[in-house]
Design a protein around this motif. Structure first.
Motif, PDB file in Angstrom:
ATOM      1  N   SER A   1      -4.126   8.536  -6.480  1.00 49.07           N
ATOM      2  CA  SER A   1      -5.162   7.880  -7.285  1.00 49.07           C
ATOM      3  C   SER A   1      -4.857   6.401  -7.459  1.00 49.07           C
ATOM      4  O   SER A   1      -3.765   5.923  -7.133  1.00 49.07           O
TER       5      SER A   1
ATOM      6  N   ASN B   1      -6.600  11.266  -5.821  1.00 47.93           N
ATOM      7  CA  ASN B   1      -7.430  10.526  -4.854  1.00 47.93           C
ATOM      8  C   ASN B   1      -8.712   9.972  -5.483  1.00 47.93           C
ATOM      9  O   ASN B   1      -9.766   9.919  -4.854  1.00 47.93           O
ATOM     10  N   THR B   2      -8.613   9.543  -6.736  1.00 49.52           N
ATOM     11  CA  THR B   2      -9.751   8.985  -7.453  1.00 49.52           C
ATOM     12  C   THR B   2      -9.431   7.564  -7.880  1.00 49.52           C
ATOM     13  O   THR B   2      -8.324   7.276  -8.321  1.00 49.52           O
ATOM     14  N   VAL B   3     -10.412   6.655  -7.755  1.00 52.34           N
ATOM     15  CA  VAL B   3     -10.252   5.265  -8.168  1.00 52.34           C
ATOM     16  C   VAL B   3     -10.936   5.068  -9.513  1.00 52.34           C
ATOM     17  O   VAL B   3     -12.106   5.425  -9.692  1.00 52.34           O
TER      18      VAL B   3
ATOM     19  N   LYS C   1     -14.879   6.015  -7.555  1.00 53.24           N
ATOM     20  CA  LYS C   1     -15.111   6.712  -6.297  1.00 53.24           C
ATOM     21  C   LYS C   1     -13.882   7.549  -5.976  1.00 53.24           C
ATOM     22  O   LYS C   1     -12.824   7.409  -6.595  1.00 53.24           O
ATOM     23  N   THR C   2     -14.027   8.435  -5.006  1.00 59.74           N
ATOM     24  CA  THR C   2     -12.891   9.164  -4.483  1.00 59.74           C
ATOM     25  C   THR C   2     -12.520   8.585  -3.123  1.00 59.74           C
ATOM     26  O   THR C   2     -13.351   7.987  -2.438  1.00 59.74           O
ATOM     27  N   ILE C   3     -11.249   8.735  -2.762  1.00 58.88           N
ATOM     28  CA  ILE C   3     -10.760   8.224  -1.486  1.00 58.88           C
ATOM     29  C   ILE C   3     -10.065   9.360  -0.737  1.00 58.88           C
ATOM     30  O   ILE C   3      -9.642  10.346  -1.333  1.00 58.88           O
TER      31      ILE C   3
ATOM     32  N   ARG D   1       0.104   4.387   0.690  1.00 59.97           N
ATOM     33  CA  ARG D   1      -0.153   5.244   1.851  1.00 59.97           C
ATOM     34  C   ARG D   1       0.474   4.682   3.119  1.00 59.97           C
ATOM     35  O   ARG D   1       1.058   5.417   3.916  1.00 59.97           O
TER      36      ARG D   1
ATOM     37  N   SER E   1       0.833  -1.203   0.000  1.00 54.37           N
ATOM     38  CA  SER E   1       0.000   0.000   0.000  1.00 54.37           C
ATOM     39  C   SER E   1       0.866   1.251   0.000  1.00 54.37           C
ATOM     40  O   SER E   1       1.681   1.442   0.917  1.00 54.37           O
TER      41      SER E   1
END
Length: 214
Positions: free
Chosen positions: A183, A198-200, A210-212, A73, A71
């Motif tokens: 993203s 930040n978009t999937v 979706k956005t995250i 992040r 990951s």
């Protein structure tokens, strides 16, 4: 890198074991792993034990380190937590079966390039990037810090992957496309247009799902 140095892998997981295998292929001695999961403390993989939690890195100042966490992040957060108590020397691991020429490709510290991957010309790879098995990275691509590229991804020329992007297994990215910071392109996605931060995106052709949280 200096293969005479000893390595500690941060993250005792499936990918951590693959990085162990990569390091051994390079002739590097793996001292052990660090992981914050209480359930794996004291567990040994092959000849390399889990030595303690991540913050215990300070007990091994003479070792090289690599963060083997998929990951983006979480990998960045682990790096920031380590940096809060000093700064170890991070290894850059390039599998001997990867095709990478340092004359044409720049790779930052802490990055991992796995077997079967090909990077062509005039490519910039940032720090703490993971490019997994059998990927192709085309000319003039820019891959920023903490990006994860899963196996079998095709990145065309002039693509930009911004910090903390994630690209799923088997995805393809058209030439000249930019993925914004944080993203994600899902498994098998075929990306033909830019992705906001930040978009999937999923699908073929890939569309916003979706956005995250950033």
């Amino acid at each position: 890198m200096d293969v005479s140095k000893r390595l500690i892998i941060v993250g005792f997981s499936g990918f951590g074991k693959e990085v162990y295998w990569l390091a051994r292929r390079l002739g590097i001695t793996v001292v052990g792993f660090l992981d914050d999961n209480p359930a794996v403390q004291g567990v040994t993989y092959r000849d390399s034990p889990v030595l303690g939690t991540v913050d215990s890195w300070v007990n091994y100042p003479d070792c090289l380190y690599v963060i083997a966490v998929g990951s983006p992040r979480i990998r960045k957060k682990i790096y920031e937590n380590i940096a809060a108590s000093g700064m170890p020397q991070f290894a850059t691991l390039i599998d001997p079966a990867a095709v990478v020429n340092s004359e044409f490709v720049s790779i930052g510290e802490g990055s991992i390039i796995c077997a079967g991957t090909i990077l062509t010309v005039d490519i910039v790879v940032g720090a703490h990037v993971i490019i997994n098995l059998n990927c192709t990275i085309g000319h003039d691509a820019v891959i920023r810090d903490f990006v994860t590229v899963a196996p079998l991804v095709a990145v065309s020329g002039n693509v930009k992957l911004s910090e903390c992007c994630e690209v799923g297994t088997g995805a393809s990215i058209r030439q000249g496309v930019t993925l914004g910071q944080g993203s994600m392109l899902g498994m098998g996605g075929v990306l033909t247009k830019n992705v906001a931060e930040n978009t999937v995106f999923f699908g073929n052709p890939a569309k916003a799902f979706k956005t995250i949280a950033g």
